[in-house]
Write a protein that holds these residues in place. Sequence first.
Motif, PDB file in Angstrom:
ATOM      1  N   PRO A   1     -23.361  22.520-103.926  1.00 28.65           N
ATOM      2  CA  PRO A   1     -22.054  22.778-104.555  1.00 28.65           C
ATOM      3  C   PRO A   1     -20.969  21.802-104.115  1.00 28.65           C
ATOM      4  CG  PRO A   1     -23.016  24.830-103.796  1.00 28.65           C
ATOM      5  CD  PRO A   1     -23.900  23.716-103.300  1.00 28.65           C
ATOM      6  N   GLU A   2     -21.087  21.245-102.910  1.00 23.09           N
ATOM      7  CA  GLU A   2     -20.088  20.289-102.439  1.00 23.09           C
ATOM      8  C   GLU A   2     -20.135  18.994-103.238  1.00 23.09           C
ATOM      9  OE1 GLU A   2     -22.076  22.033-100.369  1.00 23.09           O
ATOM     10  OE2 GLU A   2     -20.560  23.338 -99.495  1.00 23.09           O
TER      11      GLU A   2
ATOM     12  N   TYR B   1     -20.644  18.904-106.552  1.00 20.73           N
ATOM     13  CA  TYR B   1     -20.213  19.147-107.936  1.00 20.73           C
ATOM     14  C   TYR B   1     -18.876  18.473-108.193  1.00 20.73           C
ATOM     15  CZ  TYR B   1     -23.622  23.004-108.171  1.00 20.73           C
ATOM     16  OH  TYR B   1     -24.740  23.762-108.158  1.00 20.73           O
TER      17      TYR B   1
ATOM     18  N   ARG C   1     -17.201  22.830-109.675  1.00 17.71           N
ATOM     19  CA  ARG C   1     -17.076  23.563-108.412  1.00 17.71           C
ATOM     20  C   ARG C   1     -16.111  24.732-108.537  1.00 17.71           C
ATOM     21  NH1 ARG C   1     -16.072  21.079-102.433  1.00 17.71           N
ATOM     22  NH2 ARG C   1     -16.616  22.979-101.336  1.00 17.71           N
ATOM     23  N   GLU C   2     -15.047  24.563-109.309  1.00 14.04           N
ATOM     24  CA  GLU C   2     -14.117  25.663-109.543  1.00 14.04           C
ATOM     25  C   GLU C   2     -14.807  26.789-110.317  1.00 14.04           C
ATOM     26  OE1 GLU C   2      -9.754  26.541-111.521  1.00 14.04           O
ATOM     27  OE2 GLU C   2     -10.601  24.527-111.584  1.00 14.04           O
TER      28      GLU C   2
ATOM     29  N   GLY D   1     -17.067  28.561-107.927  1.00 11.95           N
ATOM     30  CA  GLY D   1     -16.289  29.455-107.065  1.00 11.95           C
ATOM     31  C   GLY D   1     -15.855  30.710-107.792  1.00 11.95           C
TER      32      GLY D   1
ATOM     33  N   GLU E   1     -16.907  32.939-100.059  1.00  9.95           N
ATOM     34  CA  GLU E   1     -17.400  31.607-100.417  1.00  9.95           C
ATOM     35  C   GLU E   1     -16.749  31.104-101.698  1.00  9.95           C
ATOM     36  OE1 GLU E   1     -19.543  29.259 -98.941  1.00  9.95           O
ATOM     37  OE2 GLU E   1     -18.939  30.536 -97.281  1.00  9.95           O
TER      38      GLU E   1
ATOM     39  N   ARG F   1     -13.342  29.989-100.847  1.00  7.55           N
ATOM     40  CA  ARG F   1     -13.403  28.742-100.076  1.00  7.55           C
ATOM     41  C   ARG F   1     -13.577  27.545-100.997  1.00  7.55           C
ATOM     42  NH1 ARG F   1     -17.196  25.309 -98.093  1.00  7.55           N
ATOM     43  NH2 ARG F   1     -18.895  26.567 -98.895  1.00  7.55           N
ATOM     44  N   HIS F   2     -14.476  27.663-101.976  1.00 15.22           N
ATOM     45  CA  HIS F   2     -14.692  26.556-102.909  1.00 15.22           C
ATOM     46  C   HIS F   2     -13.414  26.257-103.700  1.00 15.22           C
ATOM     47  CE1 HIS F   2     -18.931  25.727-102.420  1.00 15.22           C
ATOM     48  NE2 HIS F   2     -19.186  27.029-102.406  1.00 15.22           N
TER      49      HIS F   2
ATOM     50  N   GLU G   1     -10.786  24.626-101.417  1.00 15.56           N
ATOM     51  CA  GLU G   1     -11.058  23.215-101.120  1.00 15.56           C
ATOM     52  C   GLU G   1     -10.728  22.327-102.317  1.00 15.56           C
ATOM     53  OE1 GLU G   1     -15.069  22.877 -99.727  1.00 15.56           O
ATOM     54  OE2 GLU G   1     -14.604  23.869 -97.827  1.00 15.56           O
TER      55      GLU G   1
END
Length: 101
Positions: free
Chosen positions: A3-4, A6, A11-12, A15, A87, A90-91, A94
């Motif tokens: 996922p990091e 993406y 990624r949004e 999340g 999680e 968190r995504h 970030e």
Amino acid sequence: MKPEEYNPKAREAFGKSLIDVGVGIFKGIMLLFTIAPMTFLLKGALDGTGKNASFADIWNFMRSPSYFVFLVLLVVAFVFGHYFRKEGLRHIHEIENRTNN
């Protein structure tokens, strides 16, 4: 793919889907403790058999091992719900921090 890695929109969305899963688990638990007992009580009240219905009757039908399994599954559901929400937040956090910098 992690996922990091993406892109920001994916990624949004990832999340948000994690948050939705966590909220869905919490909603299911709340329904379990609100709607299910009420349906048992209404069934007992409207059954027409003249039998009394109470919360004690609802919980007395299970034996001790069943209570243990129920409580373990309930705790696991709370942990998973909390983890998924955390999680997902968190995504999203970030992503917001990357766009602000």
